[in-house]
Write an enzyme that holds these catalytic residues in place. Structure first.
Site, short mmCIF file in Angstrom:
data_model
loop_
_atom_site.label_atom_id
_atom_site.label_comp_id
_atom_site.label_asym_id
_atom_site.label_seq_id
_atom_site.Cartn_x
_atom_site.Cartn_y
_atom_site.Cartn_z
N HIS A 53 0.84 -1.21 0.00
CA HIS A 53 0.00 0.00 0.00
C HIS A 53 0.87 1.26 0.00
O HIS A 53 0.73 2.13 -0.86
CB HIS A 53 -0.91 -0.03 1.24
N GLU A 54 1.78 1.34 0.96
CA GLU A 54 2.62 2.54 1.06
C GLU A 54 3.54 2.67 -0.15
O GLU A 54 3.80 3.78 -0.63
CB GLU A 54 3.43 2.54 2.36
N HIS B 93 1.65 4.42 -2.85
CA HIS B 93 1.71 5.88 -2.70
C HIS B 93 3.07 6.38 -3.18
O HIS B 93 3.18 7.41 -3.83
CB HIS B 93 1.55 6.28 -1.22
N HIS C 224 3.36 6.65 -6.89
CA HIS C 224 2.60 7.82 -7.36
C HIS C 224 3.48 9.07 -7.28
O HIS C 224 3.52 9.89 -8.19
CB HIS C 224 1.36 7.99 -6.48
ZN LIG Z 1 -3.01 5.19 1.96
#
Ligand SMILES: [Zn+2]
Length: 683
Positions: free
Chosen positions: A472-473, A476, A479
C-alpha cells in the site's frame, strides 16, 4: 543565512546525521522571512503578472521550505527527542501561521487572478493551467474572495471551527481515559490470548495497579470484544466505549459532545453558504472527484442495496452458529465480534503465525521490487553510504530501462522507540523541472513501516497484513516517484482529489493476493518451500469472511456523514441521531441499542478532515479494484498494461482531474463490479 545550517542546503539529499534540533527554528525563520520578502517584492513591483513571475515563484518558495521542513517533520516522526519535539512544535506553528497569512492575501489572490485572465494562459501546458485553477480554487475556499462583512464572518467561523474540532477531539480522549476496569485474577481474562493480556498488563503497570487493566484504548477494546469469554465484561466495555463523550453510558454528560456536533454542523453550513455553496457536502466536493452530492448518495445507496442481502446472510449464519455452538441465543452487539472470531477460526483455522514464515521481510521487498520491474519496467537498486537517521534504514535509487537514475526512496521498516506507530509514505523531495526542463530535481520518498525486527533466531517475519501495508505505502510512493509533472504543486500525490488519492496505494495491495505475485517471494525462510496451495486457498476464503458486514458498516458511516452535511437545516438543527436512525434502517443489519452514541466519538468527521468525505475510502476502492481488473484480464504482470497505467495515472498526478486519468486508462468511467468481486459479493 547561516551557511552551516544543514537544513538550508539547496541541493542533494538531507544530511540527517548533521541535523540538530537547534537548526530547526533558525532555518524556518530564515526561509519564511525570505518567502515573505519575495512575495512582498512581487506585489510591490509593476512587473507583468504571468505564470513565471507569480506561480513559479510560489512553487520555488514552497519547494525551498519543503526541502528544509520535510526532513524535520520526518525526524519528528521516526527519531523523536524532547528537544526536537519542542523545536518542531515552535516551527510548525510559524509555518501554519504563514500559510494562513498567504491564503488570506488579497493582493496575491488578485495577482493569480490576473495570470488566469491573460490570453496566453490558455496556451500553457495542462499542468500549468491546473496549478492556476487549484490556486484560485483554494483562495476562494479560504474566503479571501469574499467582500465585507462576509469575509470577516468567514474568518470568525474558521477560527471557531478549529477550536470546536480541538475540543471535540479532547473530549473523546478524556472520555477514553476516564473509564477503566481492573481485573485481579487470571480467571477474569478467560479467552483473551497472551498478546492481549500483555497489553492489559502494561496498562495496569502504567497506572500502578496490580493484575490487569481493561481500558477504552483501541487494543484493549479489540482484545475484550473479540476474545473475552466473560459476556458481562464485553457488555460493559461495549457500553462504555460506544457512549464516549456523550449524554449516555457510565460517564454520561461529563465530556458530552452533543452541543459541539450541533455547533460544528451549523457553522460548516453557514461557511459553505457564505462561499456560495448550497451546503457543506457540496463544498466538500469542490476538492474531490465525485461530481455531485447526488452522485455520492447514489453511489452509496447502490452499494448498500447490493451489500445488504449478503450482510444479512452472514448475520443469519452467525446467529445460528452463536445459538448452536456458543449458547448465545440472543446475539447482542457486544457478542458480534466474539462470535465472529469463533466462527472464523472454525471455518478457516487460519492463524497469522502459520503464514509468517513465508514472509521474511527481505524476500518480500525483493518480491515487491520484482513486481515493480515486471509491471512498470523500473528497477530499485540499493545505494550504500547514504546519510540516514538509523542504521536499519536503506536507500534505493529508482532506475529506468535506460539505466538512468530518476528518483529515490528511503525505506525504514522496523518498529523502535522514538518512532511513531503505523505506516505511511511521505514526500522528502518533489520533482521540479526548472529552466524549461533543463534542470530536473529528482523526487525522493520516505517509506515508513513498523514491522517486527529480526530476533536472535529468526529474520524479520511479516504477517500477511504487513505485506499488504508495505505494498500500500509503496503504491503511494510510486505515485510520488513516477510523476512526470514539472511543478511540485500538481505532481505526484499533490493536488490529487481526496477521494482518488488512495487509488495507487490500494491498487498495489491487489498484488499481495495474486498467486503469481506471491510465487515471486512467498517461500518458507527455513525450507525454501513455496506457500502451499492449501494455505493460499484458506487465505483467499478468509479474505471474504464477513465482507458484507464490513461493507454495510462502512456504508453506514459514509451515508451518515454525507447526509448529515447535506441535510443540515438551520430551522431544524443537525438531527444527527435521527439521520443515523434513518441510515441504519436503510443499510444496517445489526441495530445497536438506543443508547449507543457512535457519532459522539466520530473524530474522522468532526475533528479530522473527513467531514462529508468519509465515502472517499469506498470511492477510491472502487477505482483501484476496477483499474486492477484490467491487469487481471491482461495478465497481472502485463508490461503494456503497466505502461498504460503508469502514463495515464501515475505520471500525471494531480495535473488533471482524476476522472479523466481513469477514463484514459480504463476506456470508460469507473464501475463498482470489480470492487464487489474483490469482496466476494458479486454473483
Ligand atoms: Zn493510503
Amino acid at each position: 543565512m547561516t551557511p552551516d545550517n544543514p537544513l538550508l542546503a539547496e541541493t542533494g539529499l538531507p544530511r540527517f546525521s548533521a541535523i540538530r534540533p537547534e537548526h530547526v527554528e533558525p532555518a524556518v525563520d530564515a526561509l519564511l522571512a525570505d518567502y515573505r520578502a519575495r512575495i512582498d517584492a512581487l506585489l510591490a513591483s509593476n512587473a507583468t503578472r504571468d505564470f513565471a513571475s507569480v506561480l513559479l515563484l510560489g512553487e520555488e518558495l514552497e519547494d525551498r521550505l519543503n526541502r528544509a521542513w520535510a526532513p524535520v517533520s520526518h525526524l519528528h516522526g521516526v527519531a523523536d527527542s524532547e528537544e526536537l519535539r519542542k523545536a518542531y512544535a515552535t516551527a510548525q506553528e510559524k509555518i501554519v501561521e504563514h500559510a494562513s497569512e498567504l491564503g488570506q492575501n488579497r493582493e496575491l489572490y488578485a495577482a493569480v487572478n490576473a495570470v488566469a485572465g491573460r490570453a496566453e494562459t490558455a496556451g500553457l501546458p495542462r499542468a500549468a493551467r491546473t496549478l492556476i485553477e487549484h490556486e484560485l480554487r483554494d483562495f476562494k475556499l479560504s474566503g479571501v474572495a469574499l467582500e465585507e462583512p462576509a469575509r470577516t464572518r468567514f474568518r470568525e467561523i474558521a477560527n471557531e471551527l478549529a477550536r470546536l474540532s480541538t475540543e471535540f477531539e479532547e473530549a473523546v480522549l478524556d472520555a477514553t481515559d476516564a473509564w477503566s476496569e481492573p481485573i485481579a485474577s487470571e480467571a477474569g481474562l478467560a479467552g483473551i490470548p497472551e498478546s492481549g493480556r500483555a497489553v492489559l498488563r502494561a496498562y495496569a503497570q502504567e497506572k500502578g495497579v496490580d493484575g490487569w487493566l481493561v481500558t477504552l484504548k483501541q487494543p484493549s477494546v479489540q482484545a475484550v470484544l473479540t476474545y473475552a469469554d466473560d459476556r458481562a465484561l464485553r457488555e460493559r466495555v461495549y457500553r462504555a466505549y460506544q457512549t464516549r463523550a456523550s449524554d449516555q453510558g457510565p460517564n454520561a454528560g461529563e465530556f458530552d459532545n452533543s452541543a459541539r456536533i450541533e455547533k460544528i454542523l451549523a457553522l460548516r453550513h453557514e461557511a459553505a453558504q457564505l462561499l456560495g455553496f448550497r451546503d457543506a457536502a457540496e463544498e466538500s466536493l469542490a476538492t474531490k472527484m465525485a461530481p455531485s452530492p447526488d452522485a455520492v448518495l447514489a453511489f452509496l445507496d447502490d452499494l448498500a442495496a447490493r451489500a445488504r442481502p449478503v450482510a444479512q446472510r452472514e448475520l443469519d449464519e452467525l446467529r445460528a452458529f452463536a445459538a448452536d455452538e456458543l449458547g448465545l441465543s440472543d446475539l447482542q452487539p457486544w457478542d458480534v465480534g466474539y462470535a465472529a472470531e469463533k466462527l472464523r477460526e472454525k471455518k478457516y483455522a487460519l492463524n497469522e503465525e502459520e503464514l509468517k514464515p513465508y514472509f521474511a521481510a527481505d524476500a518480500v521487498i525483493a518480491g515487491l521490487f520484482a513486481i515493480t520491474e515486471r509491471v512498470f519496467g523500473i528497477a530499485l537498486r540499493q545505494r550504500e553510504g547514504v546519510d540516514t537517521w538509523h542504521p536499519d534504514v536503506r536507500y534505493y535509487d529508482l532506475v529506468d530501462a535506460d539505466g538512468r537514475v530518476f528518483a529515490g526512496a528511503y525505506l525504514d521498516l522496523y518498529a523502535r522507540s522514538g518512532k511513531r506507530g503505523g505506516a505511511w509514505m511521505d514526500v522528502c523531495i518533489n520533482r521540479f523541472a526548472r529552466d524549461g526542463g533543463r534542470e530536473v530535481q529528482a523526487p525522493v520518498a520516505f517509506l515508513t513501516c513498523n514491522f517486527a525486527p529480526a530476533t536472535a533466531t529468526t529474520p524479520s517475519l511479516l504477517t500477511h497484513d504487513d505485506v499488504l501495508t508495505l505494498f500500500h505505502e509503496f503504491g503511494h510512493g510510486l505515485h510520488h516517484l513516477l510523476t512526470e509533472v514539472d511543478y511540485p504543486g500538481v505532481g505526484g500525490i499533490n493536488g490529487v482529489e481526496w477521494d482518488a488519492v488512495e487509488l495507487p496505494s490500494q491498487f498495489m495491495e491487489n498484488f499481495g493476493w495474486q498467486r503469481e505475485a506471491l510465487d515471486l517471494f512467498a517461500r518458507h525462510w527455513q525450507t525454501g518451500e513455496r506457500l502451499p496451495d492449501e494455505l493460499f486457498a484458506r487465505m483467499q476464503a478468509a479474505r471474504h469472511f464477513h465482507a458484507g458486514l464490513f461493507l454495510v458498516r462502512q456504508l453506514e458511516f459514509g451515508l451518515f456523514d454525507f447526509r448529515l452535511h447535506r441535510e443540515y437545516d438551520p430551522a431544524r438543527g443537525a438531527r444527527a441521531l435521527a439521520i443515523l436512525d434513518e441510515v441504519r434502517d436503510e443499510v444496517a443489519v445489526i441495530k445497536p441499542p438506543a443508547w449507543q452514541r457512535f457519532p459522539h466519538a466520530f473524530t474522522h468527521i468532526f475533528a479530522g478532515g473527513y467531514g462529508a468525505g468519509y465515502y472517499s475510502y469506498l470511492w477510491a476502492e472502487v477505482l483501484s479494484a476496477d483499474a486492477f481488473e484490467r491487469f487481471e484480464q491482461a495478465g497481472v504482470f502485463d508490461r503494456a498494461t503497466g505502461e498504460a497505467y503508469r502514463q495515464a495515472i501515475l505520471a500525471v498526478g494531480g495535473s488533471r482531474p482524476a476522472l479523466e486519468s481513469f477514463v484514459e486508462f480504463r476506456g470508460r468511467e469507473p464501475r463498482p463490479e470489480a470492487l464487489l468481486r474483490s469482496y466476494g459479493l458479486a454473483a
